[in-house]
Design an enzyme around this catalytic site. Sequence first.
Site, short mmCIF file in Angstrom:
data_model
loop_
_atom_site.label_atom_id
_atom_site.label_comp_id
_atom_site.label_asym_id
_atom_site.label_seq_id
_atom_site.Cartn_x
_atom_site.Cartn_y
_atom_site.Cartn_z
N HIS A 231 125.69 87.12 -41.50
CA HIS A 231 126.03 85.70 -41.45
C HIS A 231 124.80 84.84 -41.17
O HIS A 231 124.91 83.62 -40.97
CB HIS A 231 127.10 85.49 -40.36
CG HIS A 231 127.82 84.19 -40.45
ND1 HIS A 231 127.82 83.26 -39.43
CD2 HIS A 231 128.59 83.65 -41.43
CE1 HIS A 231 128.55 82.22 -39.77
NE2 HIS A 231 129.03 82.43 -40.98
N LYS A 233 121.25 82.69 -41.50
CA LYS A 233 120.63 81.75 -42.44
C LYS A 233 119.18 81.59 -42.03
O LYS A 233 118.87 80.97 -41.01
CB LYS A 233 121.32 80.38 -42.41
CG LYS A 233 122.75 80.37 -42.92
CD LYS A 233 123.74 80.55 -41.82
CE LYS A 233 125.16 80.40 -42.34
NZ LYS A 233 126.16 81.00 -41.44
N ASP A 238 105.31 81.41 -45.67
CA ASP A 238 103.93 81.72 -45.27
C ASP A 238 103.83 82.18 -43.82
O ASP A 238 102.76 82.10 -43.21
CB ASP A 238 103.00 80.52 -45.49
CG ASP A 238 102.85 80.16 -46.97
OD1 ASP A 238 103.08 81.05 -47.81
OD2 ASP A 238 102.51 79.00 -47.27
N HIS A 408 130.79 71.57 -39.50
CA HIS A 408 130.44 73.00 -39.58
C HIS A 408 129.33 73.36 -38.60
O HIS A 408 128.83 74.48 -38.59
CB HIS A 408 130.01 73.31 -41.02
CG HIS A 408 129.94 74.76 -41.35
ND1 HIS A 408 128.73 75.44 -41.50
CD2 HIS A 408 130.90 75.70 -41.55
CE1 HIS A 408 128.96 76.70 -41.80
NE2 HIS A 408 130.26 76.89 -41.83
N ASP A 415 123.74 70.57 -19.61
CA ASP A 415 122.95 69.91 -18.56
C ASP A 415 121.65 69.27 -19.05
O ASP A 415 120.72 69.07 -18.27
CB ASP A 415 122.62 70.91 -17.44
CG ASP A 415 123.85 71.33 -16.67
OD1 ASP A 415 124.89 70.66 -16.81
OD2 ASP A 415 123.78 72.35 -15.94
#
Length: 490
Positions: A231, A233, A238, A408, A415
């Site tokens: 899941h 991403k 570079d 999403h 804090d």
Amino acid sequence: MAFSPATFLLTDLKAILTLVYVLFVAFTIAVIIHDKRDPVKALAWITVIALLPVAGFILYIVFGRNHRKEKLFNRKELRDQEQLERMTEQQLGEINDNNVLQKRLIADNRDIITLLLNNSKSLLTVRNKVTLLYNGKETFSSIIEALKGAKSSIHLEYYIFANDKLGKLIAGILMQKAAAGVEVRFIYDDVGSWGLSPKFIRHMRKAGVETQCFMPVAFPWLTSKINYRNHRKIVVVDGSIAFTGGINIAERYMSRSKKLGIWRDTHLRVEGEAARMLQSVFLTDWYFVSGRQLDNAAKYFPRVRIKEECLMQIVTSGPDSDWASIMQAFFAAITRAQHHIYIASPYFLPNEAILTAIKVASLSGIDVRIMIPSRSDSRIVYWASRSYISELLDAKVKIYLYKKGFNHSKLIMIDGTFSSVGSANMDIRSFDDNFEVSAIMYDSTVTARLESDFIDDLNECELVTPETWEARPARHSIYESFSRLFSPLL
């Protein structure tokens, strides 16, 4: 009344089948109990198997086995794992050094920093430049700019890479850079990116983009792993510019969906030491999917030239690890909150530990606010998420339903000094089943900006009150109860 032999035979057959049924159900339930898993999840599976013994057993084998306990997945380690162990031990020593503890943010967060060093070997990085990206347009504009400027390597890893207008645009850039001599590697999840056709993949590979599928679903051999998806991403360019967060490669983040409206999400652009950590995550996953280790340290881990400071740990979790690292970080942060806790999650299905921690914090006087979508792309998750609202309201937790499209974002801010942006939802699947990555930040500036945007998003929400919630249709409570019962299986 006379009985024929056929009648006796039929009676015996029914008795035998009944005995087999009872033994089968008992054996399967014994296996579930022996797994020593979460009682709520165990009871959900026991219910399914008792109602649907054969189908339930098959579903359990495919989706329900506890692979973290069984260690079905070998840890996706590189040969430099020993070096990482040494660096972790060194940092554990440094965290307790008086000179290091003079930095307030390290001293204030030493418990969580130490936890993540121990449970996931997540090194604390200091020299980082962080840019917050809101929604698809900002995120993809920044990613495309970085991809076009790549000189040596591009590494991408996505749960969803859609074969739509945006996906084709990104793929075109990757193929152009590969043709120009840039090393381009791409990992996609076989379930999340089911829309990628073999022709699309062949075209990418032919153009020089090294493409690997994460755990292809090939029946029947990999059915035991179909429930455990990548899941994450991640983009690393570079070895110095990286992106992570909640946004997949899909046009839905750029334009209004007919069903859900605008997709609201949050992503990070990171330069510095944390980019190197995201590079390590990609290279580890690349080794897992390809069997090839990439050793060019000078190319993939260039010298860090960033002077800005933002304390950050890149944390991974999944069924290949010994601990539910991200969940443990959330739990630790929630339980030690002093003033406020802000949470945004599109899929809110917490385990018992997180749910209890949230309720205890609120009952202790902490300002706890949770934002979930008013609409969802999954009906059963929609109702299951709402099944928690009554008890959260009883604990004085403030619940907000986001109405301007589909939120999403996967965020937690505490804090004004602790924040997390990543791929992990506040749900059981992200905690236990999926391969996830989150950026845990100990920085007042970044956290303040995230909190400010969270407060702005509350203006697009409906605050749920006990009165309005009790007045909802009675059938909704039934939907919620049944969805909650089976939510641990999702």
